[in-house]
Write an enzyme that holds these catalytic residues in place. Structure first.
Site, PDB file in Angstrom:
ATOM      1  N   CYS A  87       0.812  -1.226   0.000  1.00 24.36           N
ATOM      2  CA  CYS A  87       0.000   0.000   0.000  1.00 24.36           C
ATOM      3  C   CYS A  87       0.846   1.277   0.000  1.00 24.36           C
ATOM      4  O   CYS A  87       0.340   2.359  -0.294  1.00 24.36           O
ATOM      5  CB  CYS A  87      -0.959   0.000   1.187  1.00 24.36           C
ATOM      6  SG  CYS A  87      -2.138  -1.360   1.119  1.00 24.36           S
TER       7      CYS A  87
ATOM      8  N   HIS B 263      -3.424   7.480   2.365  1.00 20.73           N
ATOM      9  CA  HIS B 263      -3.771   6.143   1.878  1.00 20.73           C
ATOM     10  C   HIS B 263      -5.190   5.827   2.337  1.00 20.73           C
ATOM     11  O   HIS B 263      -5.547   6.075   3.497  1.00 20.73           O
ATOM     12  CB  HIS B 263      -2.782   5.124   2.437  1.00 20.73           C
ATOM     13  CG  HIS B 263      -3.157   3.710   2.138  1.00 20.73           C
ATOM     14  ND1 HIS B 263      -3.569   3.315   0.884  1.00 20.73           N
ATOM     15  CD2 HIS B 263      -3.203   2.595   2.919  1.00 20.73           C
ATOM     16  CE1 HIS B 263      -3.837   2.018   0.917  1.00 20.73           C
ATOM     17  NE2 HIS B 263      -3.631   1.566   2.134  1.00 20.73           N
TER      18      HIS B 263
ATOM     19  N   ASN C 251      -9.901  -0.021  -0.326  1.00 20.48           N
ATOM     20  CA  ASN C 251      -8.442   0.078  -0.292  1.00 20.48           C
ATOM     21  C   ASN C 251      -7.886  -0.498  -1.596  1.00 20.48           C
ATOM     22  O   ASN C 251      -7.950  -1.711  -1.812  1.00 20.48           O
ATOM     23  CB  ASN C 251      -7.911  -0.682   0.926  1.00 20.48           C
ATOM     24  CG  ASN C 251      -6.403  -0.618   1.048  1.00 20.48           C
ATOM     25  OD1 ASN C 251      -5.702  -0.184   0.132  1.00 20.48           O
ATOM     26  ND2 ASN C 251      -5.884  -1.058   2.185  1.00 20.48           N
TER      27      ASN C 251
HETATM   28  N1  COA Z   1     -18.465  -8.322   8.947  1.00 19.43           N
HETATM   29  C1  COA Z   1     -18.972  -8.511  10.172  1.00 19.43           C
HETATM   30  N2  COA Z   1     -18.204  -8.768  11.245  1.00 19.43           N
HETATM   31  C2  COA Z   1     -16.877  -8.846  11.057  1.00 19.43           C
HETATM   32  C3  COA Z   1     -16.278  -8.661   9.794  1.00 19.43           C
HETATM   33  C4  COA Z   1     -17.149  -8.398   8.705  1.00 19.43           C
HETATM   34  N3  COA Z   1     -16.678  -8.195   7.467  1.00 19.43           N
HETATM   35  N4  COA Z   1     -14.949  -8.782   9.912  1.00 19.43           N
HETATM   36  C5  COA Z   1     -14.691  -9.033  11.210  1.00 19.43           C
HETATM   37  N5  COA Z   1     -15.844  -9.065  11.889  1.00 19.43           N
HETATM   38  C6  COA Z   1     -16.060  -9.322  13.316  1.00 19.43           C
HETATM   39  C7  COA Z   1     -14.892 -10.018  13.972  1.00 19.43           C
HETATM   40  O1  COA Z   1     -14.984 -11.405  13.770  1.00 19.43           O
HETATM   41  C8  COA Z   1     -15.080  -9.614  15.407  1.00 19.43           C
HETATM   42  O2  COA Z   1     -16.044 -10.440  15.983  1.00 19.43           O
HETATM   43  P1  COA Z   1     -15.935 -10.907  17.522  1.00 19.43           P
HETATM   44  O3  COA Z   1     -15.972  -9.635  18.338  1.00 19.43           O
HETATM   45  O4  COA Z   1     -17.157 -11.753  17.689  1.00 19.43           O
HETATM   46  O5  COA Z   1     -14.670 -11.653  17.616  1.00 19.43           O
HETATM   47  C9  COA Z   1     -15.654  -8.212  15.330  1.00 19.43           C
HETATM   48  O6  COA Z   1     -16.150  -8.064  13.991  1.00 19.43           O
HETATM   49  C10 COA Z   1     -14.647  -7.116  15.615  1.00 19.43           C
HETATM   50  O7  COA Z   1     -13.477  -7.424  14.926  1.00 19.43           O
HETATM   51  P2  COA Z   1     -12.206  -6.500  15.042  1.00 19.43           P
HETATM   52  O8  COA Z   1     -11.138  -7.083  14.168  1.00 19.43           O
HETATM   53  O9  COA Z   1     -11.876  -6.189  16.463  1.00 19.43           O
HETATM   54  O10 COA Z   1     -12.794  -5.168  14.372  1.00 19.43           O
HETATM   55  P3  COA Z   1     -12.054  -3.799  14.144  1.00 19.43           P
HETATM   56  O11 COA Z   1     -12.813  -2.715  14.751  1.00 19.43           O
HETATM   57  O12 COA Z   1     -10.588  -3.884  14.407  1.00 19.43           O
HETATM   58  O13 COA Z   1     -12.232  -3.633  12.554  1.00 19.43           O
HETATM   59  C11 COA Z   1     -10.917  -3.867  10.570  1.00 19.43           C
HETATM   60  C12 COA Z   1     -11.685  -4.581  11.684  1.00 19.43           C
HETATM   61  C13 COA Z   1     -10.260  -4.899   9.687  1.00 19.43           C
HETATM   62  C14 COA Z   1     -11.890  -3.046   9.773  1.00 19.43           C
HETATM   63  C15 COA Z   1      -9.856  -2.933  11.220  1.00 19.43           C
HETATM   64  O14 COA Z   1      -9.102  -3.639  12.180  1.00 19.43           O
HETATM   65  C16 COA Z   1      -8.918  -2.367  10.191  1.00 19.43           C
HETATM   66  O15 COA Z   1      -9.299  -1.584   9.352  1.00 19.43           O
HETATM   67  N6  COA Z   1      -7.630  -2.706  10.297  1.00 19.43           N
HETATM   68  C17 COA Z   1      -6.627  -2.185   9.418  1.00 19.43           C
HETATM   69  C18 COA Z   1      -6.756  -2.854   8.103  1.00 19.43           C
HETATM   70  C19 COA Z   1      -5.948  -2.194   7.061  1.00 19.43           C
HETATM   71  O16 COA Z   1      -6.036  -1.023   6.901  1.00 19.43           O
HETATM   72  N7  COA Z   1      -5.172  -2.993   6.344  1.00 19.43           N
HETATM   73  C20 COA Z   1      -4.417  -2.533   5.259  1.00 19.43           C
HETATM   74  C21 COA Z   1      -3.300  -1.680   5.744  1.00 19.43           C
HETATM   75  S1  COA Z   1      -2.592  -0.973   4.376  1.00 19.43           S
END
Ligand code: COA
Length: 322
Positions: free
Chosen positions: A113, A249, A279
């Site tokens: 990214c 980004h 993204n």
């Molecule tokens: N739909 C519904 N629920 C989902 C899901 C989806 N697509 N993906 C994950 N969940 C659930 C998880 O299983 C978790 O459930 P649980 O509480 O029962 O275990 C819950 O949602 C919360 O998950 P969590 O990972 O703590 O959520 P979060 O607030 O961290 O959001 C992301 C998840 C991926 C959106 C966030 O962590 C993120 O954006 N991370 C950075 C990703 C990124 O930018 N990557 C590229 C970098 S260049």
């Protein structure tokens, strides 16, 4: 000629749109969850026969047209991608042939990214060193090809697209500074484990797709992007208030909001396209930039801060007097 100036921008998105509602039918997710946790409403997905080079070609032609440059003017192509058409030739070489450019150096950079930021750093250094006068810098991805469409943790986040700029040697600023970093110790938090040398489908099932520990990546991204903002301002002797536009980004609206807060910037001076594009990895910054330029929001003479964070981990910034 001490600087490289951005003289044209272009971008391209594939026709096919995948909405959150479409994803609700594919995995156990909801439109509400995706919007609240990421800010994403929809993303574009390349057609089956459409490759990274196809997207890059459209974006590059638009950037060259906006810059008023012909193929004969381009003497360097740097293309950032994680999803090349082939093992080799590089996508930059394939693009060079499509654009009828001959003889110039052309190569890919891979910083996931952060790829476009790396590509800008490389091209800027070529121009400052006098090794190039007019560079085509591209970020292009068909990230959909390395997504496991059964994994709700990752498949809701990414999309395909391309963005490009033309840089020209100039006595006037220009790119003021570029800041590139990496720390390879974090590979396990965000990776595609399979590959050419390890082999495909040999590591374990689904290892040819993106794996991510989202929560940890999120925290690292917020902290690291905060630090890169400080580093960029300090290097240039600038205050937060000197930045006219943040072009971040486009990974997650909550990460973008955190960086904007750090800069004390109101969101109407932050370019946000994540809701429409998701993204798009290396394409995300040049895509967002081109959208804002073509809408007439970003004006000549303004100070722009581009930043990105990605797999590697890699991170970096480009400060521009536009
Ligand atoms: N739909 C519904 N629920 C989902 C899901 C989806 N697509 N993906 C994950 N969940 C659930 C998880 O299983 C978790 O459930 P649980 O509480 O029962 O275990 C819950 O949602 C919360 O998950 P969590 O990972 O703590 O959520 P979060 O607030 O961290 O959001 C992301 C998840 C991926 C959106 C966030 O962590 C993120 O954006 N991370 C950075 C990703 C990124 O930018 N990557 C590229 C970098 S260049």
């Amino acid at each position: 000629m001490n600087y490289s100036r951005i003289i044209g921008t272009g971008s391209y998105l594939p026709d096919k749109v995948l909405t959150n509602q479409d994803l609700e039918k594919m995995v156990d997710t909801t439109d509400q969850w995706i919007r609240e946790r990421t800010g994403i409403n929809k993303r574009h997905i390349a057609a089956e026969n459409e490759t990274t080079c196809d997207l890059a070609e459209h974006a590059s032609r638009k950037a060259m047209e906006a810059a008023g440059k012909s193929p004969a003017d381009i003497d360097l192509i740097v293309l950032a991608t994680t999803t090349p058409d082939q093992v080799f030739p590089s996508t930059a070489c394939l693009l060079q042939s499509r654009l009828d450019i001959h003889g110039s150096p052309a190569f890919d950079v891979q910083a996931v990214c952060t790829g476009f930021i790396y590509a800008m750093g490389v091209a800027d250094n070529f121009i400052r060193a006098g090794s190039a006068k007019c560079a085509l810098v591209v970020g292009a991805e068909t990230f959909s090809r390395i997504i496991n469409w059964k994994d709700r943790d990752t498949c809701v986040l990414f999309g395909d697209g391309a963005g490009a700029v033309v840089l020209e040697a100039s006595d006037e600023p220009g790119i003021l500074s570029t800041h590139l970093h990496a720390d390879g110790d974090y590979a396990s938090l965000l990776q595609v484990p399979d590959g050419v040398s390890r082999g495909y489908e040999k590591v374990r099932d689904n290892a040819a797709f993106v794996e991510m520990r989202g929560n940890e990546v999120f925290k690292m991204a917020v902290n690291t992007l905060g630090r890169i903002v400080d580093e960029t301002l300090e290097k240039n002797g600038l205050e937060k208030a000197d930045i006219d536009w943040l072009i971040p980004h486009q990974a997650n609206i909550r990460i973008i909001n955190a960086t904007a807060r750090k800069l004390g910037m109101s969101m109407d001076h932050v370019v946000v396209t994540v809701h429409d594009h998701g993204n798009t990895s290396a394409a995300s910054v040049p895509l967002a930039f081109d959208v804002a330029v073509r809408e007439g929001r970003i004006k000549r003479g303004e100070t722009l801060l581009m930043e990105a964070f990605g797999g590697g981990f890699t991170w970096g910034s480009v400060l521009v007097k536009y």
